[in-house]
Design an enzyme around this catalytic site. Structure first.
Site, PDB file in Angstrom:
ATOM      1  N   HIS A 182       0.859  -1.183   0.000  1.00 38.23           N
ATOM      2  CA  HIS A 182       0.000   0.000   0.000  1.00 38.23           C
ATOM      3  C   HIS A 182       0.892   1.228   0.000  1.00 38.23           C
ATOM      4  O   HIS A 182       1.754   1.392   0.878  1.00 38.23           O
ATOM      5  CB  HIS A 182      -0.925   0.024   1.224  1.00 38.23           C
ATOM      6  N   CYS A 183       0.717   2.095  -0.970  1.00 32.83           N
ATOM      7  CA  CYS A 183       1.565   3.277  -1.125  1.00 32.83           C
ATOM      8  C   CYS A 183       0.843   4.503  -0.568  1.00 32.83           C
ATOM      9  O   CYS A 183      -0.172   4.937  -1.129  1.00 32.83           O
ATOM     10  CB  CYS A 183       1.919   3.492  -2.605  1.00 32.83           C
ATOM     11  N   VAL A 184       1.360   5.054   0.537  1.00 33.11           N
ATOM     12  CA  VAL A 184       0.728   6.231   1.133  1.00 33.11           C
ATOM     13  C   VAL A 184       0.883   7.455   0.236  1.00 33.11           C
ATOM     14  O   VAL A 184       0.072   8.386   0.296  1.00 33.11           O
ATOM     15  CB  VAL A 184       1.314   6.525   2.530  1.00 33.11           C
TER      16      VAL A 184
END
Length: 363
Positions: A144-146
Site C-alpha cells: 500500500h503506497c501512502v
C-alpha cells in the site's frame, strides 16, 4: 552565508518531512499512514509542482533547443503516471473473483488453497492480500503506497514502475540541467582567479554558496533534486530486483520468514512424486503455469515420522501419532537456494507478468 543557510534549512525541512512520511512513527503521521488520507499525496504533488514552478520559468530562457524539446515530456509524464496509479485499482470483487482465482496457482509455500478472507468472506486467490487501509483484497498485492493513496497490485504495477523510472529520470536530468545552468552563472559572476582557487574544499563550497544564492530558485531546486534523486533511484533498483526475483514486496517479507526457518533448521523438503497423498498444485486449465515444482516443504523441528498426515491446505503436518520412525525421502533444507519459487519465470517473463503481459508457456 545567510541566504544559503535559509536554502539549506528549507531543503532539510522538506527532506525531513519526506523521511517522516516514509518511515515516521509520530502519532499524527501514524494516523495519516494508516488511513487513506490525501495529505501525503498533496505534499507529493505540491513538491513536484512548486519545484517546477520555481525552476522552469527561470531556466527556460537559458535552455538549448534540445532541452526545450525534452523538458515538457519529462515534466508532464510523472503527473500522468501518478494519476494512473491513483485511479487504477487492483481490488478483488465478487464480479472478478473467479477470474482472479485463475491468475496464479498456489505454491503451497507462501500461498495455500482453502483460505478465506475474514473481511471479504471469499477464497483468497494466490498472491493476493487484504489491505486494511483500502478495505479490500488486492490482486498480486505488492504494497500500500501512502504517496498514492492506493494499493499497488496487478493492474497498476506497470504504472508504478513507470512512475519510479520517470521520477528517477526527472530528478537526475533536472540535477544535471541545474548544474549546467549554475555553472554558467559561476562563469559569469566569479572571477577567473577565484575559479582557479576552487581546488580546496573550503573555497569550493564557499564559491558554490555564492553561486546558489545568486541564482536562488535554480540553486534551491537543484539541491533538492540532488538529494531526492538517490531515493527515487533506490526504489527503482529495489523493484527491479523484485521483478528479477519473481516476487512482490509482500512476498519478500514472507520469504524472509522462510529464510529464518531455514536458518533455524526447521524446514524439511521432499519430492511430491515420492510422498503418498502429497497435494498437487492447482490446475489453471487451458493455460497451465509455466513453472512446476516437485517440491513439498514442511515446518517442524524433526523430519516427518510414521503417523503423519499432510495438511491439504498448508505445509504443516498433522500427526495421529508419532512413534519416532522417520519417513524416507525427507531431507533438511540448508539453503534458500534449495526452495523453488514457482512465480520466478526468468527476468523477462517476470517483467511481462508484472506489467500484465502474457508470459511464455513452457508446457
Amino acid at each position: 552565508m545567510g541566504p544559503l543557510r535559509t536554502v539549506v534549512l528549507v531543503i532539510l525541512g522538506i527532506s525531513s518531512l519526506t523521511f517522516i512520511a516514509l518511515f515516521g512513527r509520530l502519532p499524527v503521521f501514524s494516523y495519516i499512514l494508516h488511513e487513506n488520507h490525501p495529505l501525503v499525496l498533496i505534499f507529493f504533488l505540491g513538491l513536484l509542482a512548486i519545484g517546477e514552478y520555481f525552476f522552469l520559468p527561470t531556466a527556460w530562457p537559458w535552455m538549448s533547443s534540445i532541452h526545450k524539446f525534452w523538458v515538457p515530456g519529462v515534466v508532464i509524464l510523472p503527473f500522468v503516471l501518478i494519476y494512473k496509479c491513483v485511479v487504477t485499482k487492483s481490488f478483488i470483487t465478487s464480479q472478478n473473483h473467479d477470474e482472479e482465482m485463475k491468475r496464479y496457482p498456489y505454491d503451497r509455500v507462501l500461498f495455500h488453497p482453502g483460505q478465506r478472507c475474514r473481511t471479504c468472506h471469499f477464497l483468497k486467490p494466490a498472491r493476493s492480500k487484504h489491505c486494511n487501509i483500502c478495505r479490500a483484497c488486492v490482486s498480486r498485492h505488492d504494497h500500500h503506497c501512502v504517496w498514492l493513496m492506493n494499493c499497488i497490485g496487478a493492474n497498476n504495477y506497470v504504472y508504478f514502475l513507470s512512475l519510479l523510472l520517470s521520477l528517477s529520470v526527472l530528478l537526475t536530468y533536472g540535477t544535471l540541467l541545474g548544474y549546467s545552468l549554475l555553472s554558467q552563472t559561476l562563469q559569469e559572476i566569479v572571477p577567473s582567479e577565484y575559479q582557479a582557487a576552487m581546488k580546496g574544499w573550503k573555497m569550493y563550497f564557499n564559491i558554490w554558496a555564492v553561486v546558489i544564492t545568486a541564482d536562488a530558485k535554480i540553486g534551491t531546486v537543484t539541491l533538492l533534486m540532488l538529494m531526492t534523486a538517490p531515493l527515487a533511484a533506490a526504489f527503482l533498483v529495489y523493484h527491479t530486483y523484485l521483478v528479477w526475483a519473481g516476487m512482490t514486496t509482500n512476498e519478500s517479507a514472507k520469504w524472509s520468514d522462510w529464510k529464518c526457518d531455514v536458518e533455524d533448521k526447521l524446514v524439511f523438503k521432499a519430492k511430491r512424486s515420492q510422498i503418498p497423498g502429497a497435494p498437487r498444485y492447482m490446475d489453471l486449465g487451458d493455460q497451465p503455469w509455466p513453472v512446476d515444482s516437485d517440491q513439498i516443504l514442511v515446518l517442524d523441528d524433526e523430519p516427518p515420522a510414521d503417523g503423519y498426515i499432510l495438511s491439504t491446505d498448508s505445509n504443516f503436518i498433522k500427526y495421529h501419532s508419532r512413534p519416532g520412525a522417520p519417513v524416507d525421502g525427507w531431507e533438511r533444507t540448508d539453503s534458500m537456494g534449495d526452495i523453488v519459487n514457482i512465480y520466478d519465470l526468468g527476468f523477462w517473463n517476470n517483467l511481462k507478468d508484472s506489467v500484465g503481459l502474457p508470459v511464455r508457456r513452457k508446457w
